[in-house]
Structure formats: structure tokens, C-alpha cells
Design a protein around this motif. Structure first.
Motif, PDB file in Angstrom:
ATOM      1  N   TYR A   1       0.835  -1.205   0.000  1.00 32.74           N
ATOM      2  CA  TYR A   1       0.000   0.000   0.000  1.00 32.74           C
ATOM      3  C   TYR A   1       0.872   1.258   0.000  1.00 32.74           C
ATOM      4  O   TYR A   1       0.551   2.240  -0.687  1.00 32.74           O
ATOM      5  N   ILE A   2       1.958   1.223   0.742  1.00 29.02           N
ATOM      6  CA  ILE A   2       2.889   2.361   0.742  1.00 29.02           C
ATOM      7  C   ILE A   2       3.419   2.595  -0.677  1.00 29.02           C
ATOM      8  O   ILE A   2       3.536   3.741  -1.133  1.00 29.02           O
ATOM      9  N   GLN A   3       3.704   1.496  -1.393  1.00 30.09           N
ATOM     10  CA  GLN A   3       4.177   1.629  -2.773  1.00 30.09           C
ATOM     11  C   GLN A   3       3.084   2.205  -3.681  1.00 30.09           C
ATOM     12  O   GLN A   3       3.350   3.052  -4.542  1.00 30.09           O
ATOM     13  N   LEU A   4       1.840   1.767  -3.466  1.00 30.95           N
ATOM     14  CA  LEU A   4       0.718   2.306  -4.252  1.00 30.95           C
ATOM     15  C   LEU A   4       0.564   3.809  -4.006  1.00 30.95           C
ATOM     16  O   LEU A   4       0.305   4.575  -4.942  1.00 30.95           O
ATOM     17  N   GLU A   5       0.715   4.228  -2.753  1.00 36.09           N
ATOM     18  CA  GLU A   5       0.635   5.663  -2.435  1.00 36.09           C
ATOM     19  C   GLU A   5       1.738   6.445  -3.150  1.00 36.09           C
ATOM     20  O   GLU A   5       1.497   7.528  -3.687  1.00 36.09           O
ATOM     21  N   THR A   6       2.945   5.887  -3.146  1.00 34.17           N
ATOM     22  CA  THR A   6       4.089   6.552  -3.788  1.00 34.17           C
ATOM     23  C   THR A   6       3.839   6.706  -5.284  1.00 34.17           C
ATOM     24  O   THR A   6       4.051   7.787  -5.857  1.00 34.17           O
ATOM     25  N   TYR A   7       3.386   5.623  -5.921  1.00 29.93           N
ATOM     26  CA  TYR A   7       3.075   5.682  -7.350  1.00 29.93           C
ATOM     27  C   TYR A   7       1.956   6.687  -7.627  1.00 29.93           C
ATOM     28  O   TYR A   7       2.012   7.454  -8.595  1.00 29.93           O
ATOM     29  N   THR A   8       0.923   6.674  -6.783  1.00 30.19           N
ATOM     30  CA  THR A   8      -0.228   7.555  -6.975  1.00 30.19           C
ATOM     31  C   THR A   8       0.198   9.019  -6.950  1.00 30.19           C
ATOM     32  O   THR A   8      -0.205   9.820  -7.807  1.00 30.19           O
ATOM     33  N   LYS A   9       1.013   9.387  -5.979  1.00 27.87           N
ATOM     34  CA  LYS A   9       1.476  10.783  -5.876  1.00 27.87           C
ATOM     35  C   LYS A   9       2.346  11.177  -7.069  1.00 27.87           C
ATOM     36  O   LYS A   9       2.217  12.283  -7.613  1.00 27.87           O
ATOM     37  N   ALA A  10       3.217  10.264  -7.494  1.00 29.76           N
ATOM     38  CA  ALA A  10       4.103  10.562  -8.627  1.00 29.76           C
ATOM     39  C   ALA A  10       3.315  10.693  -9.924  1.00 29.76           C
ATOM     40  O   ALA A  10       3.580  11.589 -10.746  1.00 29.76           O
ATOM     41  N   LEU A  11       2.321   9.833 -10.119  1.00 26.56           N
ATOM     42  CA  LEU A  11       1.479   9.900 -11.312  1.00 26.56           C
ATOM     43  C   LEU A  11       0.664  11.197 -11.332  1.00 26.56           C
ATOM     44  O   LEU A  11       0.513  11.829 -12.375  1.00 26.56           O
ATOM     45  N   PHE A  12       0.157  11.569 -10.158  1.00 29.16           N
ATOM     46  CA  PHE A  12      -0.637  12.805 -10.061  1.00 29.16           C
ATOM     47  C   PHE A  12       0.233  14.026 -10.363  1.00 29.16           C
ATOM     48  O   PHE A  12      -0.209  14.960 -11.044  1.00 29.16           O
ATOM     49  N   ASN A  13       1.470  14.003  -9.876  1.00 29.40           N
ATOM     50  CA  ASN A  13       2.393  15.109 -10.169  1.00 29.40           C
ATOM     51  C   ASN A  13       2.651  15.220 -11.668  1.00 29.40           C
ATOM     52  O   ASN A  13       2.639  16.320 -12.234  1.00 29.40           O
ATOM     53  N   ARG A  14       2.862  14.064 -12.314  1.00 31.49           N
ATOM     54  CA  ARG A  14       3.099  14.068 -13.763  1.00 31.49           C
ATOM     55  C   ARG A  14       1.849  14.547 -14.508  1.00 31.49           C
ATOM     56  O   ARG A  14       1.943  15.355 -15.434  1.00 31.49           O
ATOM     57  N   GLY A  15       0.696  14.053 -14.099  1.00 33.65           N
ATOM     58  CA  GLY A  15      -0.554  14.476 -14.734  1.00 33.65           C
ATOM     59  C   GLY A  15      -0.809  15.957 -14.559  1.00 33.65           C
ATOM     60  O   GLY A  15      -1.295  16.632 -15.472  1.00 33.65           O
ATOM     61  N   THR A  16      -0.441  16.481 -13.390  1.00 34.77           N
ATOM     62  CA  THR A  16      -0.599  17.910 -13.115  1.00 34.77           C
ATOM     63  C   THR A  16       0.290  18.739 -14.036  1.00 34.77           C
ATOM     64  O   THR A  16      -0.141  19.768 -14.578  1.00 34.77           O
ATOM     65  N   GLU A  17       1.519  18.282 -14.244  1.00 28.45           N
ATOM     66  CA  GLU A  17       2.451  18.988 -15.134  1.00 28.45           C
ATOM     67  C   GLU A  17       1.948  18.994 -16.575  1.00 28.45           C
ATOM     68  O   GLU A  17       1.990  20.029 -17.261  1.00 28.45           O
ATOM     69  N   ILE A  18       1.475  17.837 -17.034  1.00 26.99           N
ATOM     70  CA  ILE A  18       0.989  17.738 -18.417  1.00 26.99           C
ATOM     71  C   ILE A  18      -0.252  18.607 -18.605  1.00 26.99           C
ATOM     72  O   ILE A  18      -0.390  19.312 -19.603  1.00 26.99           O
ATOM     73  N   ALA A  19      -1.153  18.569 -17.608  1.00 31.31           N
ATOM     74  CA  ALA A  19      -2.367  19.380 -17.686  1.00 31.31           C
ATOM     75  C   ALA A  19      -2.021  20.867 -17.743  1.00 31.31           C
ATOM     76  O   ALA A  19      -2.580  21.624 -18.550  1.00 31.31           O
ATOM     77  N   ALA A  20      -1.075  21.290 -16.893  1.00 30.52           N
ATOM     78  CA  ALA A  20      -0.682  22.702 -16.848  1.00 30.52           C
ATOM     79  C   ALA A  20      -0.135  23.166 -18.198  1.00 30.52           C
ATOM     80  O   ALA A  20      -0.379  24.297 -18.624  1.00 30.52           O
ATOM     81  N   SER A  21       0.579  22.277 -18.891  1.00 29.38           N
ATOM     82  CA  SER A  21       1.139  22.635 -20.202  1.00 29.38           C
ATOM     83  C   SER A  21       0.041  22.865 -21.236  1.00 29.38           C
ATOM     84  O   SER A  21       0.273  23.489 -22.269  1.00 29.38           O
TER      85      SER A  21
END
Length: 311
Positions: A170-190
């Protein structure tokens, strides 16, 4: 009006199973899955009576784009997209939770907050927030993954204590989730957008965690337009958004929230066309690409031929 793809009923060589989800029809093979994105639309965990032209193509192509754009963060199930409505990938054993992550107070979380709750899925929220305010930091609010019916909110502690997912995984899922959201946020902002909230699903393949299903699509995510966001918040105005929330709001305004005894309001041709146009708008805004409508004259035949060629 274009006849949308409401369901598929294929039998492919080597097929060992089939499952019809709310939107996708999944065809299982020994080690692979063929996922056909239909044009069905669901809201409040209910499949609505009319399908939406081009919706499946929109979902499939956005998901493929973002799966390819995030595979450096976490391996994912996708191998290829032989048709605009089809994804072929590895068959993974899914976790029984969906990892929902929220950067803003919107949708379900706002409705809970508005009704007086100051915790969502065990995560505390401060007083004084307005609808669509940015949260102090993104929060993960997981839900159970229901085979049918409503997904249910669940806390991190309940997931671990009930053995749904081990603590280390679950800790790994949380880590992946945050990293994916950060990437999605960057792409959306562009693209001049704000990624408000989204959900990720994960599974295991050969003992390794994989990202599965769709990513950053209008069915799994909510976007605001970046331009004018702050002004609208200060004035208490509704945010201009790209998501399926406008469908939910139309249903709520017409007395439907998926509760017992409620009936889905009539979906006129005008409503169906409007929803279709909104999905295409979202595709073009999120990807920065022009949407190429596929020919519907023999859509099921086209899908079957393209899948058979790859198999």
C-alpha cells in the motif's frame, strides 16, 4: 445521429473469458487482455440508457497517451492499441481498491464536506474551505473496487487492517499515486488545465505492481481551466471544467443520484450530442491534438478485424 457502440459480443480464438464492465468489454486470454472501450456512459455507478458517440475512442486514446507518458514512473499493462477503441495488454491481478487522489475540494469530497464532514476516507480537512478550493496538499481518498453497485469510501488503516493490501504494497501504491498525479498535473498545466482529482487502479503481474485500466481520462479525472480559476474562486462562481461532472450535475438537477426508486431522466438526442461534443472537446484540450472521428458504418466489424489481425 451516429449509432454509438453500446456493447460488443465477440468470440476470439484462444479466448478464455469475457467480462462486461460499466464501460469496457474485457476479453481474456491466457496472458493478455483485450479491452474494448464501448460508448456506454455511467454515473453514480449506474450505466445510463443511451451510449455516447465517440466516447469510447476518446477514452481509449487519452488513456493510451498517458500510459505511454507515465511508464517511466511505474510499469503499466498496455502493449498496443490495434484500433481506436481497443487496447491490448498484460493480464494483471487487480487490487480491490481504487487510489483516488485529490488536489482540490470538488465532487464527492466537496459534497461530504458541505454536509459537515471534516474527514474523507480518514483524511482530515481544515475548516473554512469553499467548493473547488485548492487543498493544502493532495490527499489520497481510496475506495473499494466493487464488482457491481457502488464503490465505497475506505480508509488507509482499514485497507491494511483488513488485509485488502499489505502495508508495504500500500505504501508503494501511495508513492506511485502521488508521482502519477504530479506528472498528470504537469501535463495538464502545459495545456492550460488544472488536474483537480483522478483515480488510479493497480494490479500485479509476475509479482510486480503494474498500473492498469485508464489514466487521466474524463471518466477517471476532473479538470478545470487554469485561466480565470482564481477570479472565479474569489467571486464564488462555478469553475469552468472538463470532466464527467457536468453529466452528474444534469442528473442531480433532474432528480437522479443512483438511489433506489430514482429513474434516469430522458436522454434526448440533444443531450447525447452535447455530451459527445464535451468529450471531444476534452480530448483536444487535454492532448493538444485534433480529434479524428472514426467511421461508425461498420464499427464492430472494424474492431473485430483489427483485433484478429493482432491476435
Amino acid at each position: 445521429m451516429v449509432e454509438a457502440i453500446k456493447k460488443t459480443d465477440f468470440t476470439f480464438p484462444g479466448q478464455v473469458g469475457v467480462y462486461q464492465g460499466k464501460v469496457r468489454d474485457n476479453y481474456y486470454f491466457e496472458d493478455k487482455i483485450v479491452m474494448v472501450a464501448s460508448d456506454r456512459i455511467s454515473a453514480f455507478d449506474v450505466v445510463l440508457p443511451r451510449a455516447i458517440p465517440f466516447k469510447g475512442q476518446v477514452l481509449n486514446q487519452i488513456a493510451a497517451k498517458f500510459l505511454n507518458a507515465t511508464k517511466d514512473i511505474v510499469p503499466n499493462w498496455l502493449l498496443e492499441t490495434p484500433d481506436p477503441n481497443v487496447a491490448v495488454g498484460l493480464k494483471c491481478e487487480p487490487y480491490a481498491v481504487e487510489m483516488v487522489i485529490r488536489g482540490y475540494l470538488a465532487g464527492h469530497a466537496w459534497r461530504e464536506y458541505r454536509d459537515g464532514k471534516r474527514q474523507v476516507c480518514g483524511v482530515a480537512l481544515p475548516d473554512g474551505l469553499k467548493e473547488n478550493d485548492k487543498l493544502p496538499e493532495p490527499i489520497i481518498t481510496p475506495t473499494t473496487k466493487a464488482a457491481e453497485g457502488h464503490d465505497m469510501d475506505i480508509t488507509r488503516e482499514e485497507i491494511i487492517s483488513q488485509g485488502i493490501v499489505s502495508e508495504s504494497e500500500y505504501i508503494q501504491l501511495e508513492t506511485y499515486t502521488k508521482a502519477l498525479f504530479n506528472r498528470g498535473t504537469e501535463i495538464a498545466a502545459s495545456q492550460g488545465l488544472i488536474l483537480v482529482d483522478t483515480k488510479y487502479e493497480f494490479g500485479k503481474h509476475d509479482g510486480e505492481i503494474y498500473l492498469i485500466d485508464e489514466v487521466h481520462t474524463p471518466d477517471s479525472s476532473r479538470y478545470f481551466y487554469k485561466e480565470g480559476y482564481s477570479d472565479r474562486q474569489e467571486k464564488g462562481e462555478t469553475q469552468k471544467q472538463l470532466s464527467k461532472e457536468f453529466v452528474r450535475k444534469w442528473l442531480i438537477e433532474n432528480g437522479f443520484q443512483g438511489k433506489d426508486g430514482q429513474n434516469v431522466p430522458e436522454m434526448t438526442d440533444e443531450i447525447v450530442v452535447n455530451i459527445s461534443e464535451r468529450y471531444i472537446e476534452l480530448y483536444e484540450k487535454v492532448t493538444g491534438e485534433s480529434f479524428q472521428k472514426q467511421d461508425y458504418s461498420d464499427a464492430l466489424g472494424r474492431i473485430e478485424r483489427n483485433v484478429l489481425e493482432k491476435l
